[in-house]
Design a protein around this motif. Structure first.
Motif, mmCIF file in Angstrom:
data_model
loop_
_atom_site.group_PDB
_atom_site.id
_atom_site.type_symbol
_atom_site.label_atom_id
_atom_site.label_comp_id
_atom_site.label_asym_id
_atom_site.label_seq_id
_atom_site.Cartn_x
_atom_site.Cartn_y
_atom_site.Cartn_z
ATOM 1 N N ALA A 37 83.257 74.409 46.175
ATOM 2 C CA ALA A 37 82.890 73.011 46.387
ATOM 3 C C ALA A 37 81.422 72.775 46.072
ATOM 4 O O ALA A 37 80.549 73.496 46.557
ATOM 5 N N SER A 38 81.159 71.749 45.272
ATOM 6 C CA SER A 38 79.801 71.480 44.823
ATOM 7 C C SER A 38 79.730 70.078 44.234
ATOM 8 O O SER A 38 80.758 69.502 43.857
ATOM 9 N N ARG A 39 78.512 69.541 44.128
ATOM 10 C CA ARG A 39 78.330 68.306 43.377
ATOM 11 C C ARG A 39 78.402 68.575 41.877
ATOM 12 O O ARG A 39 78.763 67.707 41.091
ATOM 13 N N SER A 40 78.052 69.807 41.463
ATOM 14 C CA SER A 40 77.972 70.149 40.036
ATOM 15 C C SER A 40 79.276 70.786 39.578
ATOM 16 O O SER A 40 79.321 71.967 39.215
ATOM 17 N N THR A 41 80.334 70.007 39.593
ATOM 18 C CA THR A 41 81.649 70.572 39.289
ATOM 19 C C THR A 41 81.777 71.003 37.827
ATOM 20 O O THR A 41 82.454 71.991 37.534
ATOM 21 N N ARG A 61 86.253 71.711 43.800
ATOM 22 C CA ARG A 61 86.272 70.430 44.498
ATOM 23 C C ARG A 61 84.854 69.850 44.566
ATOM 24 O O ARG A 61 83.884 70.594 44.649
ATOM 25 N N TYR A 62 84.777 68.526 44.586
ATOM 26 C CA TYR A 62 83.483 67.863 44.733
ATOM 27 C C TYR A 62 83.097 67.848 46.206
ATOM 28 O O TYR A 62 83.890 67.486 47.075
ATOM 29 N N ASP A 64 79.454 66.917 48.611
ATOM 30 C CA ASP A 64 78.046 66.539 48.710
ATOM 31 C C ASP A 64 77.594 66.839 50.129
ATOM 32 O O ASP A 64 78.041 66.201 51.088
#
Length: 245
Positions: A37-41, A61-62, A64
């Protein structure tokens, strides 16, 4: 995407950090399904496709860390509730910038501490997830003692370590382990351009090994040099700490 019967799964929060990506790779090699899981998918997908032995074992997965209001929905939507959770989201500005820019300080507080507490509280309070066996947080030696060169960043890591220590006690009766990876300098995006002692630099893969092979103690300090530094920092009298950079 995760498919089929899942025996063991890992949720990595802040999965695009250099250490987290190496941990992702190692977990897959050990047979775990990983929710990364990350913002930088997009960057994460490139890494998974290029470097992970079996990309089908990874669900990207996105997430934040500072969008606190989304954390419950994010957790509820997970394809499978995790056996292991790793919080590795990172953000850092220099102490000089933090002292004059509240935006930088606030972002560090939110990413490194508040975001961690927000999502890990949700994880810890899900008593329906009887498979949960371990929560790991990536902390720092910067949080061991307040030093004039990095005390703003260090204070967020100190708070995170204390949170993990209390969470460990809170989850003791459920037989859930909690570990704080108290690391020294890591060669990563966050430290690029900083003037750091080369002989003390840790590679992300080395720290990732400590994460994936975490035992049952709270504080895990990767690297023998940093173990010595950790114990020295813990024991130094205040008058000597004041002379440190």
């Amino acid at each position: 995407m995760i498919k089929g019967t899942v025996e063991k799964s890992v949720l990595i929060l802040g999965a695009n950090s250099d250490v987290a990506k190496e941990a992702l790779r190692l977990y897959v090699d050990k047979g775990y399904h990983v929710v990364a899981a990350s913002r930088s998918t997009a960057h994460l997908k490139t890494f998974v496709d290029d470097r992970v032995s079996d990309p089908t074992m990874v669900d990207i997965r996105y997430f934040d860390a500072v969008a606190f209001h989304t954390h419950q929905a994010f957790y509820d939507a997970l394809p499978v509730k995790p056996n292991i959770v790793l919080y590795a989201a990172g953000f850092q500005v220099t102490n000089e910038e933090a002292l004059v820019s509240w935006d930088g300080t606030y972002q560090m507080i939110n990413v490194l501490y508040a975001g961690a507490v927000s999502i890990l509280n949700i994880v810890a309070m899900d008593k329906h997830n009887t498979n949960l066996e371990r929560i790991i947080g990536l902390s720092s030696l910067s949080g061991v003692r307040g030093r004039k060169s990095n005390f703003v960043y260090g204070s967020t890591k100190a708070a995170f370590t204390q949170y993990l220590a209390g969470l460990r006690q809170f989850l003791f009766d459920r037989n859930i382990q909690v570990n704080a990876i108290v690391s020294g300098y890591i060669r990563s995006k966050l430290t690029a351009g900083l003037q750091l002692t080369e002989s003390l630099m840790l590679e992300p893969a080395f720290v990732a090994e400590a994460i994936v092979n975490a035992g049952n103690v709270l504080i895990i300090v990767p690297g023998w040099k940093w173990k010595i530094i950790y114990f020295v920092l813990k024991s130094l009298p205040e008058r000597l700490v004041a002379k440190l950079p």
